[in-house]
Design a protein around this motif. Sequence first.
Motif, PDB file in Angstrom:
ATOM      1  N   VAL A  42       0.832  -1.200   0.000  1.00  0.00           N
ATOM      2  CA  VAL A  42       0.000   0.000   0.000  1.00  0.00           C
ATOM      3  C   VAL A  42       0.871   1.256   0.000  1.00  0.00           C
ATOM      4  O   VAL A  42       2.003   1.250   0.489  1.00  0.00           O
ATOM      5  CB  VAL A  42      -0.965   0.032   1.206  1.00  0.00           C
ATOM      6  CG1 VAL A  42      -1.814  -1.233   1.249  1.00  0.00           C
ATOM      7  CG2 VAL A  42      -0.220   0.219   2.521  1.00  0.00           C
ATOM      8  N   LYS A  43       0.337   2.317  -0.564  1.00  0.00           N
ATOM      9  CA  LYS A  43       1.037   3.609  -0.583  1.00  0.00           C
ATOM     10  C   LYS A  43       0.755   4.412   0.680  1.00  0.00           C
ATOM     11  O   LYS A  43       1.525   5.289   1.066  1.00  0.00           O
ATOM     12  CB  LYS A  43       0.604   4.424  -1.808  1.00  0.00           C
ATOM     13  CG  LYS A  43       0.862   3.746  -3.147  1.00  0.00           C
ATOM     14  CD  LYS A  43       2.340   3.608  -3.446  1.00  0.00           C
ATOM     15  CE  LYS A  43       2.553   3.048  -4.852  1.00  0.00           C
ATOM     16  NZ  LYS A  43       3.988   2.804  -5.143  1.00  0.00           N
ATOM     17  N   SER A  44      -0.394   4.116   1.301  1.00  0.00           N
ATOM     18  CA  SER A  44      -0.787   4.862   2.497  1.00  0.00           C
ATOM     19  C   SER A  44      -1.696   4.014   3.371  1.00  0.00           C
ATOM     20  O   SER A  44      -2.239   2.999   2.928  1.00  0.00           O
ATOM     21  CB  SER A  44      -1.514   6.152   2.109  1.00  0.00           C
ATOM     22  OG  SER A  44      -2.752   5.834   1.486  1.00  0.00           O
ATOM     23  N   VAL A  45      -1.861   4.464   4.605  1.00  0.00           N
ATOM     24  CA  VAL A  45      -2.773   3.788   5.533  1.00  0.00           C
ATOM     25  C   VAL A  45      -4.197   3.821   4.973  1.00  0.00           C
ATOM     26  O   VAL A  45      -4.935   2.840   5.039  1.00  0.00           O
ATOM     27  CB  VAL A  45      -2.745   4.477   6.920  1.00  0.00           C
ATOM     28  CG1 VAL A  45      -3.769   3.836   7.855  1.00  0.00           C
ATOM     29  CG2 VAL A  45      -1.357   4.406   7.528  1.00  0.00           C
ATOM     30  N   THR A  46      -4.552   4.958   4.395  1.00  0.00           N
ATOM     31  CA  THR A  46      -5.900   5.134   3.830  1.00  0.00           C
ATOM     32  C   THR A  46      -6.171   4.147   2.706  1.00  0.00           C
ATOM     33  O   THR A  46      -7.255   3.568   2.618  1.00  0.00           O
ATOM     34  CB  THR A  46      -6.082   6.573   3.308  1.00  0.00           C
ATOM     35  OG1 THR A  46      -5.843   7.491   4.376  1.00  0.00           O
ATOM     36  CG2 THR A  46      -7.481   6.783   2.759  1.00  0.00           C
ATOM     37  N   TYR A  55       3.437  -1.587   3.869  1.00  0.00           N
ATOM     38  CA  TYR A  55       3.798  -0.532   2.922  1.00  0.00           C
ATOM     39  C   TYR A  55       4.548  -1.076   1.707  1.00  0.00           C
ATOM     40  O   TYR A  55       5.269  -2.072   1.799  1.00  0.00           O
ATOM     41  CB  TYR A  55       4.676   0.516   3.608  1.00  0.00           C
ATOM     42  CG  TYR A  55       3.919   1.565   4.374  1.00  0.00           C
ATOM     43  CD1 TYR A  55       3.088   2.473   3.721  1.00  0.00           C
ATOM     44  CD2 TYR A  55       4.034   1.670   5.768  1.00  0.00           C
ATOM     45  CE1 TYR A  55       2.390   3.445   4.430  1.00  0.00           C
ATOM     46  CE2 TYR A  55       3.345   2.642   6.480  1.00  0.00           C
ATOM     47  CZ  TYR A  55       2.525   3.526   5.802  1.00  0.00           C
ATOM     48  OH  TYR A  55       1.838   4.488   6.494  1.00  0.00           O
ATOM     49  N   ASP A  56       4.386  -0.388   0.602  1.00  0.00           N
ATOM     50  CA  ASP A  56       5.135  -0.682  -0.613  1.00  0.00           C
ATOM     51  C   ASP A  56       6.534  -0.084  -0.427  1.00  0.00           C
ATOM     52  O   ASP A  56       6.794   1.064  -0.798  1.00  0.00           O
ATOM     53  CB  ASP A  56       4.427  -0.055  -1.818  1.00  0.00           C
ATOM     54  CG  ASP A  56       5.064  -0.454  -3.137  1.00  0.00           C
ATOM     55  OD1 ASP A  56       5.917  -1.370  -3.135  1.00  0.00           O
ATOM     56  OD2 ASP A  56       4.720   0.153  -4.163  1.00  0.00           O
ATOM     57  N   LYS A  79       9.834   0.575   6.935  1.00  0.00           N
ATOM     58  CA  LYS A  79       8.366   0.699   6.991  1.00  0.00           C
ATOM     59  C   LYS A  79       7.674  -0.661   6.873  1.00  0.00           C
ATOM     60  O   LYS A  79       6.724  -0.945   7.611  1.00  0.00           O
ATOM     61  CB  LYS A  79       7.880   1.627   5.879  1.00  0.00           C
ATOM     62  CG  LYS A  79       8.279   3.072   6.034  1.00  0.00           C
ATOM     63  CD  LYS A  79       7.510   3.978   5.087  1.00  0.00           C
ATOM     64  CE  LYS A  79       7.776   3.647   3.630  1.00  0.00           C
ATOM     65  NZ  LYS A  79       7.060   4.572   2.708  1.00  0.00           N
ATOM     66  N   ALA A  80       8.140  -1.488   5.946  1.00  0.00           N
ATOM     67  CA  ALA A  80       7.514  -2.801   5.759  1.00  0.00           C
ATOM     68  C   ALA A  80       7.732  -3.682   6.990  1.00  0.00           C
ATOM     69  O   ALA A  80       6.823  -4.396   7.429  1.00  0.00           O
ATOM     70  CB  ALA A  80       8.073  -3.482   4.508  1.00  0.00           C
ATOM     71  N   SER A  81       8.939  -3.620   7.550  1.00  0.00           N
ATOM     72  CA  SER A  81       9.245  -4.426   8.737  1.00  0.00           C
ATOM     73  C   SER A  81       8.366  -4.023   9.909  1.00  0.00           C
ATOM     74  O   SER A  81       7.853  -4.875  10.643  1.00  0.00           O
ATOM     75  CB  SER A  81      10.725  -4.265   9.114  1.00  0.00           C
ATOM     76  OG  SER A  81      11.556  -4.750   8.089  1.00  0.00           O
ATOM     77  N   ALA A  82       8.186  -2.718  10.084  1.00  0.00           N
ATOM     78  CA  ALA A  82       7.342  -2.230  11.174  1.00  0.00           C
ATOM     79  C   ALA A  82       5.913  -2.732  11.022  1.00  0.00           C
ATOM     80  O   ALA A  82       5.256  -3.105  12.011  1.00  0.00           O
ATOM     81  CB  ALA A  82       7.366  -0.704  11.203  1.00  0.00           C
ATOM     82  N   CYS A  83       5.437  -2.765   9.781  1.00  0.00           N
ATOM     83  CA  CYS A  83       4.074  -3.255   9.515  1.00  0.00           C
ATOM     84  C   CYS A  83       3.934  -4.725   9.903  1.00  0.00           C
ATOM     85  O   CYS A  83       2.924  -5.136  10.498  1.00  0.00           O
ATOM     86  CB  CYS A  83       3.735  -3.082   8.043  1.00  0.00           C
ATOM     87  SG  CYS A  83       3.536  -1.375   7.504  1.00  0.00           S
TER      88      CYS A  83
END
Length: 287
Positions: free
Chosen positions: A197-201, A229-230, A252-256
């Motif tokens: 995804v590009k954003s949470v939204t 995240y992408d 960012k991806a790891s945090a997700c």
Amino acid sequence: MADQAEALREIMRQNPQVGKSRTRIITIASGKGGVGKTNLSTNLALAYAKLGKKVILMDADLGLANVNVVLGIIPKYNLYHLIRKQKTMKEIIMDTNYGIQIVAGASGFSKIANLSEDERQNFIKELTELSSADVIIIDTSAGVSNNVLSFIAAADEAIIVTTPEPTAITDAYGIIKIIATEVESMSLGLKLIVNRVKSVTEGKKVAERVINIASQFLNLRVDYLGYVYDDPVVQQSVLKQKPFTVVDPKGKASACVHQIVSRLEKVEYKEGGGIGQFLKRLFGAQG
């Protein structure tokens, strides 16, 4: 089916540890290929291991196994050798440098349903060797097959992976629809992850679309588990054949992924019979 159930009960009587197991079994599937399912499965396994869990990642793709590729590992033996009774589970399960164990998939093998009775009983018996794990993550093949449906029906929880691409969303709904119609017992938790995804939204909108359609037309509850995240690091990690949570632990991806595992751990689920109950569901569904 009655004969299979009796055989399973006999195996459980011979393996007392199985009945006491608290193994959590999570099956991960997708409606189409190319959505990052195997990469996500692998990194979820690593995130669970970071919590101190004993984790086994099982590549249940019996056509094109890829877990070992993501990890940069060349397995000597795989599920094919186990199914054909050439090796035991203890001989094919592999330790890794990432704190998890893997069971490599059997590339070129077709269906569990095609096993002879002798092969099937041996497979059941060997799977009980995994009952010491806290978590077993099963990475299935992309799309819908009898194998995929069987592993979904047998798990404690099933996670469907999609991306914001229209074709991926359509295929995600497609597999959810088939699960709703083909899987007799939907007591398992069905969850959704939106990848790239590009954003949470964006993640939330995609999830709401799938969840609302499933609720309206299938009368089926699907829970939104989270998004990833992408992140450019993900593609870099694939080329390096290293998990992205290792390449960039704070990315960012790891945090997700860590957030998703944290959410999974807080989700209340029934602690059933672990491997024993999993086997009853898996092979009962194919009787």
